[in-house]
Each structure stands twice: as structure tokens, then as C-alpha cells.
Design a protein around this motif. Structure first.
Motif, PDB file in Angstrom:
ATOM      1  N   VAL A  17       0.774  -1.227   0.067  1.00 17.04           N
ATOM      2  CA  VAL A  17       0.021   0.026  -0.022  1.00 17.04           C
ATOM      3  C   VAL A  17       0.908   1.203   0.038  1.00 17.04           C
ATOM      4  O   VAL A  17       1.835   1.230   0.716  1.00 17.04           O
ATOM      5  CB  VAL A  17      -0.741   0.113   1.332  1.00 17.04           C
ATOM      6  CG1 VAL A  17      -1.943   1.230   1.355  1.00 17.04           C
ATOM      7  CG2 VAL A  17      -1.771  -1.118   1.166  1.00 17.04           C
ATOM      8  N   ASP A  18       0.587   2.267  -0.780  1.00 17.42           N
ATOM      9  CA  ASP A  18       1.347   3.740  -0.902  1.00 17.42           C
ATOM     10  C   ASP A  18       1.452   4.421   0.476  1.00 17.42           C
ATOM     11  O   ASP A  18       0.567   4.220   1.325  1.00 17.42           O
ATOM     12  CB  ASP A  18       0.419   4.246  -1.927  1.00 17.42           C
ATOM     13  CG  ASP A  18       1.077   5.737  -2.339  1.00 17.42           C
ATOM     14  OD1 ASP A  18       2.491   5.647  -2.366  1.00 17.42           O
ATOM     15  OD2 ASP A  18       0.466   6.592  -3.119  1.00 17.42           O
ATOM     16  N   LEU A  21      -1.093   6.776   1.319  1.00 19.11           N
ATOM     17  CA  LEU A  21      -2.201   6.217   1.951  1.00 19.11           C
ATOM     18  C   LEU A  21      -2.263   6.061   3.480  1.00 19.11           C
ATOM     19  O   LEU A  21      -3.257   6.503   4.053  1.00 19.11           O
ATOM     20  CB  LEU A  21      -2.832   5.141   1.069  1.00 19.11           C
ATOM     21  CG  LEU A  21      -4.228   4.523   1.591  1.00 19.11           C
ATOM     22  CD1 LEU A  21      -5.154   5.324   1.255  1.00 19.11           C
ATOM     23  CD2 LEU A  21      -4.273   3.131   1.129  1.00 19.11           C
ATOM     24  N   GLN A  53      -5.811   6.599  -6.525  1.00 18.51           N
ATOM     25  CA  GLN A  53      -4.464   6.469  -6.771  1.00 18.51           C
ATOM     26  C   GLN A  53      -3.792   5.337  -6.284  1.00 18.51           C
ATOM     27  O   GLN A  53      -3.088   4.479  -7.028  1.00 18.51           O
ATOM     28  CB  GLN A  53      -3.534   7.697  -6.200  1.00 18.51           C
ATOM     29  CG  GLN A  53      -2.011   7.732  -6.521  1.00 18.51           C
ATOM     30  CD  GLN A  53      -1.561   8.905  -5.764  1.00 18.51           C
ATOM     31  OE1 GLN A  53      -2.202   9.777  -4.999  1.00 18.51           O
ATOM     32  NE2 GLN A  53      -0.265   8.813  -5.821  1.00 18.51           N
ATOM     33  N   SER A  54      -4.260   4.892  -5.132  1.00 16.83           N
ATOM     34  CA  SER A  54      -3.752   3.544  -4.403  1.00 16.83           C
ATOM     35  C   SER A  54      -4.229   2.434  -4.984  1.00 16.83           C
ATOM     36  O   SER A  54      -3.698   1.292  -5.333  1.00 16.83           O
ATOM     37  CB  SER A  54      -4.005   3.631  -2.847  1.00 16.83           C
ATOM     38  OG  SER A  54      -3.590   4.740  -2.186  1.00 16.83           O
ATOM     39  N   GLN A  57      -2.505   1.729  -8.136  1.00 17.62           N
ATOM     40  CA  GLN A  57      -1.064   1.404  -7.782  1.00 17.62           C
ATOM     41  C   GLN A  57      -1.017  -0.198  -7.659  1.00 17.62           C
ATOM     42  O   GLN A  57      -0.454  -0.766  -8.017  1.00 17.62           O
ATOM     43  CB  GLN A  57      -0.411   2.127  -6.647  1.00 17.62           C
ATOM     44  CG  GLN A  57       0.981   1.677  -6.523  1.00 17.62           C
ATOM     45  CD  GLN A  57       1.368   1.393  -5.004  1.00 17.62           C
ATOM     46  OE1 GLN A  57       0.320   1.591  -4.187  1.00 17.62           O
ATOM     47  NE2 GLN A  57       2.388   1.135  -4.660  1.00 17.62           N
ATOM     48  N   ILE A  73      -7.436  -2.651   1.450  1.00 14.90           N
ATOM     49  CA  ILE A  73      -7.422  -1.233   2.180  1.00 14.90           C
ATOM     50  C   ILE A  73      -8.307  -1.311   3.644  1.00 14.90           C
ATOM     51  O   ILE A  73      -7.674  -0.331   4.679  1.00 14.90           O
ATOM     52  CB  ILE A  73      -8.173  -0.511   1.398  1.00 14.90           C
ATOM     53  CG1 ILE A  73      -7.078  -0.265   0.112  1.00 14.90           C
ATOM     54  CG2 ILE A  73      -8.423   0.825   1.799  1.00 14.90           C
ATOM     55  CD1 ILE A  73      -7.783   0.572  -1.098  1.00 14.90           C
TER      56      ILE A  73
END
Length: 88
Positions: A17-18, A21, A53-54, A57, A73
Motif C-alpha cells: 500500500v502507498d 495512503l 491513486q492507491s 497502484q 484497504i
């Protein structure tokens, strides 16, 4: 010992995960004092751009299962929620 060799199980692919985030989750958890379930729904409404955005990705990593991404998430948010509220 059992003379029959057992095949090792295939591991699931890790979904990263980014960091952006994760930081947004931390800021939201610190400023919000409600149950994790309602806090997560509020977080999703307030941070749609970061979530999009996440998800993009994660899809770039080759994972396209929508339910799997949603669960990742949600689980990440709840894990961070309990880590941050436990240390208060």
C-alpha cells in the motif's frame, strides 16, 4: 517421520500500500474519535482521490480483484486504527 513428502503451499502475493495512503489513514485516525467501522467509511468519503491513486497502484502490481483490493484497504485501516489507539 512420514516418508511421503508434502508439497509446500503457494503463498499469496503480497499487496503493498502507498505511503501517502498510510499517512492519510494515520492523520484521519488521530483526528477522528469514532468506531473503526464508521471511521473507515468517513475516511473513504473524505479521501477519494488518494484511494483512487492507491487502487491504481495496486492494479499496476497485477492484482485486479476488486474485492481483494477493498479488503486489503479496509484491513490496513483497521490495523492502523488499533495500533494508534492502543498507544494512546
Amino acid at each position: 517421520k512420514n516418508p511421503v513428502k508434502v508439497e509446500p503451499k503457494q503463498r499469496r502475493q503480497y499487496i503493498s500500500v502507498d505511503h501517502e495512503l498510510l499517512e492519510a489513514m494515520d492523520r484521519h485516525i488521530i483526528t477522528n474519535d469514532s468506531k473503526p467501522e464508521t471511521a473507515f467509511l468517513l475516511f473513504c468519503k473524505e479521501n477519494e482521490a488518494i484511494l483512487r491513486q492507491s487502487v491504481g497502484q495496486i492494479c499496476a502490481q497485477g492484482i485486479n480483484d476488486q474485492k481483494l483490493i477493498q479488503n486489503k484497504i479496509k484491513k490496513t485501516y483497521k490495523n492502523r486504527y488499533f495500533l494508534l489507539t492502543k498507544t494512546k
